[in-house]
Design a protein around this motif. Sequence first.
Motif, mmCIF file in Angstrom:
data_model
loop_
_atom_site.group_PDB
_atom_site.id
_atom_site.type_symbol
_atom_site.label_atom_id
_atom_site.label_comp_id
_atom_site.label_asym_id
_atom_site.label_seq_id
_atom_site.Cartn_x
_atom_site.Cartn_y
_atom_site.Cartn_z
ATOM 1 N N ASN A 1 0.853 -1.184 0.000
ATOM 2 C CA ASN A 1 0.000 0.000 0.000
ATOM 3 C C ASN A 1 0.891 1.236 0.000
ATOM 4 N N ASP A 2 2.095 1.080 0.528
ATOM 5 C CA ASP A 2 3.124 2.126 0.443
ATOM 6 C C ASP A 2 3.840 1.910 -0.893
ATOM 7 N N TRP A 3 3.478 2.673 -1.905
ATOM 8 C CA TRP A 3 4.007 2.425 -3.248
ATOM 9 C C TRP A 3 5.515 2.622 -3.320
ATOM 10 N N MET A 4 6.101 3.390 -2.401
ATOM 11 C CA MET A 4 7.561 3.534 -2.392
ATOM 12 C C MET A 4 8.231 2.193 -2.059
ATOM 13 N N LEU A 5 7.625 1.397 -1.195
ATOM 14 C CA LEU A 5 8.148 0.056 -0.920
ATOM 15 C C LEU A 5 7.949 -0.840 -2.136
ATOM 16 N N GLY A 6 6.849 -0.643 -2.838
ATOM 17 C CA GLY A 6 6.620 -1.383 -4.081
ATOM 18 C C GLY A 6 7.687 -1.087 -5.117
ATOM 19 N N ARG A 7 8.178 0.146 -5.146
ATOM 20 C CA ARG A 7 9.229 0.511 -6.107
ATOM 21 C C ARG A 7 10.520 -0.260 -5.826
ATOM 22 N N LEU A 8 10.760 -0.641 -4.575
ATOM 23 C CA LEU A 8 11.938 -1.459 -4.261
ATOM 24 C C LEU A 8 11.809 -2.837 -4.905
ATOM 25 N N LEU A 9 10.603 -3.392 -4.909
ATOM 26 C CA LEU A 9 10.374 -4.662 -5.607
ATOM 27 C C LEU A 9 10.485 -4.467 -7.109
ATOM 28 N N ARG B 1 15.841 -5.571 -12.510
ATOM 29 C CA ARG B 1 17.191 -6.139 -12.452
ATOM 30 C C ARG B 1 17.230 -7.492 -13.171
ATOM 31 N N ALA B 2 16.255 -8.341 -12.909
ATOM 32 C CA ALA B 2 16.205 -9.659 -13.561
ATOM 33 C C ALA B 2 16.096 -9.503 -15.070
ATOM 34 N N HIS B 3 15.336 -8.516 -15.515
ATOM 35 C CA HIS B 3 15.194 -8.245 -16.946
ATOM 36 C C HIS B 3 16.520 -7.737 -17.530
ATOM 37 N N LEU C 1 15.415 -17.512 -10.275
ATOM 38 C CA LEU C 1 14.755 -16.225 -10.469
ATOM 39 C C LEU C 1 13.983 -15.811 -9.225
ATOM 40 N N MET C 2 13.131 -16.683 -8.730
ATOM 41 C CA MET C 2 12.292 -16.332 -7.591
ATOM 42 C C MET C 2 13.106 -16.231 -6.306
ATOM 43 N N GLN C 3 14.088 -17.087 -6.122
ATOM 44 C CA GLN C 3 14.923 -17.006 -4.919
ATOM 45 C C GLN C 3 15.658 -15.679 -4.891
ATOM 46 N N SER C 4 16.242 -15.281 -6.001
ATOM 47 C CA SER C 4 16.983 -14.025 -6.063
ATOM 48 C C SER C 4 16.052 -12.826 -5.878
ATOM 49 N N THR C 5 14.946 -12.820 -6.582
ATOM 50 C CA THR C 5 14.008 -11.695 -6.511
ATOM 51 C C THR C 5 13.449 -11.537 -5.103
ATOM 52 N N LYS C 6 13.042 -12.643 -4.499
ATOM 53 C CA LYS C 6 12.462 -12.563 -3.163
ATOM 54 C C LYS C 6 13.510 -12.219 -2.107
ATOM 55 N N THR D 1 13.571 -8.722 -0.084
ATOM 56 C CA THR D 1 13.454 -8.816 1.375
ATOM 57 C C THR D 1 14.520 -7.961 2.043
ATOM 58 N N LEU D 2 15.758 -8.078 1.582
ATOM 59 C CA LEU D 2 16.849 -7.294 2.174
ATOM 60 C C LEU D 2 16.603 -5.799 2.046
ATOM 61 N N THR D 3 16.240 -5.336 0.857
ATOM 62 C CA THR D 3 16.075 -3.892 0.663
ATOM 63 C C THR D 3 14.849 -3.354 1.395
ATOM 64 N N ILE D 4 13.763 -4.102 1.383
ATOM 65 C CA ILE D 4 12.549 -3.629 2.062
ATOM 66 C C ILE D 4 12.744 -3.663 3.574
ATOM 67 N N ASN D 5 13.299 -4.750 4.097
ATOM 68 C CA ASN D 5 13.562 -4.817 5.539
ATOM 69 C C ASN D 5 14.518 -3.711 5.979
ATOM 70 N N ARG D 6 15.522 -3.433 5.172
ATOM 71 C CA ARG D 6 16.468 -2.356 5.499
ATOM 72 C C ARG D 6 15.730 -1.018 5.557
ATOM 73 N N LYS D 7 14.867 -0.774 4.592
ATOM 74 C CA LYS D 7 14.104 0.473 4.548
ATOM 75 C C LYS D 7 13.187 0.604 5.770
#
Length: 152
Positions: free
Chosen positions: A36-44, A50-52, A83-88, A92-98
Amino acid sequence: MRPNPNSHLLRHGRYSETGRAYLLTAVVHHRHPIFNDWMLGRLLVAELKRAHELRWVNSIAWVIMPDHFHWLVQLEQCNLGQLMQSTKSRSTLTINRKLKRKGAFWQSGYHDRAIRDGEELLPFARYIVANPLRAALVEKVGDYPLWDACWL
């Protein structure tokens, strides 16, 4: 009760095929609506891009909903597990850090659906980007900030 009551429904023996399109879905731990916090969505979003850019996948369409994401990809230089292991894990690291927190961010596993040869990708992309409409989050797709499709 099991910690993940639906974990028995996850597919065993996944097969990743280079060049095949897949519809992928991952869900936030306890379905917490963190995006719901779109700034956190931008981290995803950064991890999807990156994968692309690494040519692991060709991203066709994606949407990040408040508590999950859908991603239509064509596999290029990795398999579904990588793909999914790296993405998740990276998200997780960047969102948890934020958020200045630690711990689980995503539910274990993910859902995948291989797109059969000859199936049109456009209906899947339309399904993905229309998720915010079906969830009544917006009245027009263009009003939702966390989606993209290669046809635009």
